[in-house]
Enzyme design. Structure first.
Site, mmCIF file in Angstrom:
data_model
loop_
_atom_site.group_PDB
_atom_site.id
_atom_site.type_symbol
_atom_site.label_atom_id
_atom_site.label_comp_id
_atom_site.label_asym_id
_atom_site.label_seq_id
_atom_site.Cartn_x
_atom_site.Cartn_y
_atom_site.Cartn_z
ATOM 1 N N GLY A 12 0.836 -1.184 0.000
ATOM 2 C CA GLY A 12 0.000 0.000 0.000
ATOM 3 C C GLY A 12 0.875 1.240 0.000
ATOM 4 N N GLY A 13 1.863 1.252 -0.886
ATOM 5 C CA GLY A 13 2.835 2.340 -0.913
ATOM 6 C C GLY A 13 2.663 3.301 -2.062
ATOM 7 C CB SER A 15 -1.959 6.928 -2.652
ATOM 8 O OG SER A 15 -2.755 6.004 -1.934
ATOM 9 N N GLY A 16 -0.838 8.374 -0.237
ATOM 10 C CA GLY A 16 -1.024 8.706 1.161
ATOM 11 C C GLY A 16 0.151 8.393 2.059
ATOM 12 N N GLY A 18 1.455 5.553 2.899
ATOM 13 C CA GLY A 18 2.375 4.568 2.352
ATOM 14 C C GLY A 18 3.376 5.178 1.404
ATOM 15 C CB SER A 135 -7.317 2.932 12.734
ATOM 16 O OG SER A 135 -8.257 3.988 12.856
ATOM 17 C CE1 TYR A 148 -10.123 1.828 8.439
ATOM 18 C CE2 TYR A 148 -10.350 2.848 10.594
ATOM 19 C CZ TYR A 148 -9.598 2.587 9.465
ATOM 20 O OH TYR A 148 -8.322 3.082 9.367
#
Length: 249
Positions: A12-13, A15-16, A18, A135, A148
């Protein structure tokens, strides 16, 4: 250069948080491998990070993650740092939760992360470090966040168990739990339009003791700390990066 010659895999690198972390790892000397589901953003990330390699892979599919691990093994022989960041949001009150949405969120945020860890640690040696994105949703109830929160709370406890299991192999495993961070993920919550997202952001800012949202770069700094030798005596921790929301809110 805390990561000079280290092999880093960021799941998950693209965007954002990551992407910010992948860029920061590379800036400190790492050989970066990253994954994502969108080929366009993967290509953009690789173009922005000299020497990096990108792979299209959905963390919800353990076989896809295994293929990425095999490719990293063929290229570099090992993984020194693993950052499991892939995740999705999903806001809906109890009455509106569907089985499909529940399974979708849990397949990525819990099941996928667990099996990604299982696949990757196979080629990690002593001194390896794992960081997982949790989270603050796992630490406090927020209306509409049940799907979530359940996934992230399950992930938090699973990772504590695995941190203990990895101790004999001298691999550290920690979590970083962001609070309200303005990332693309915030704008991809199923069932939420642009106006809903803006209302959510305003509500969160009102409750944050620092009176602002965090940035991906601020989370990346926490990730790199936990992955580095600066945190050599830290494992099983869950570092809150939330502007004081949980402890002071």
């Amino acid at each position: 250069m805390r990561f000079k010659d280290k092999v880093v895999l960021v799941l998950g690198g693209n965007s954002g948080m990551g992407l910010a972390s992948a860029q920061a790892f590379a800036a400190e000397g790492a050989r970066v491998h990253l994954t994502g589901r969108n080929q366009q953003t993967i290509d953009a990330a690789v173009a922005a990070i000299p020497g990096s390699t990108g792979y299209a892979a959905d963390i919800a599919d353990p076989a896809a993650t295994e293929r990425v691990v095999q490719q990293v093994e063929q290229t570099d022989g090992r993984i020194d740092v693993l950052y499991i960041n892939a995740g999705v949001g999903g806001f809906a009150p109890l009455e509106a939760i569907t089985e499909q949405d529940w399974d979708f969120v849990h397949a990525i945020n819990l099941r996928g992360c667990v099996f990604a860890l299982q696949k990757a640690v196979r080629i990690m040696g002593e001194g390896g470090a794992v960081v997982v994105t949790g989270s603050i949703g796992a630490h406090g109830p927020l209306e509409g966040n049940g799907t979530y929160a359940a996934a992230k709370a399950g992930l938090a406890m699973a990772m504590k168990v695995f941190a203990k299991e990895l101790l004999p192999r001298k691999i550290r495993l920690n979590m970083v739990s962001p609070g309200p961070i303005d990332t693309p993920l915030l704008h991809r919550n199923p069932g939420m339009g642009p106006e809903d997202v803006e209302k959510l952001k305003e509500m969160m800012i009102q409750n944050i003791p620092m009176h602002r949202m965090g940035t991906s770069d601020e989370v990346a700094k926490a990730v790199l700390f936990l992955a580095s030798d600066d945190a050599s005596f830290i494992t099983g921790a869950d570092l809150l990066v939330d502007g004081g929301l949980i402890e002071l809110g």
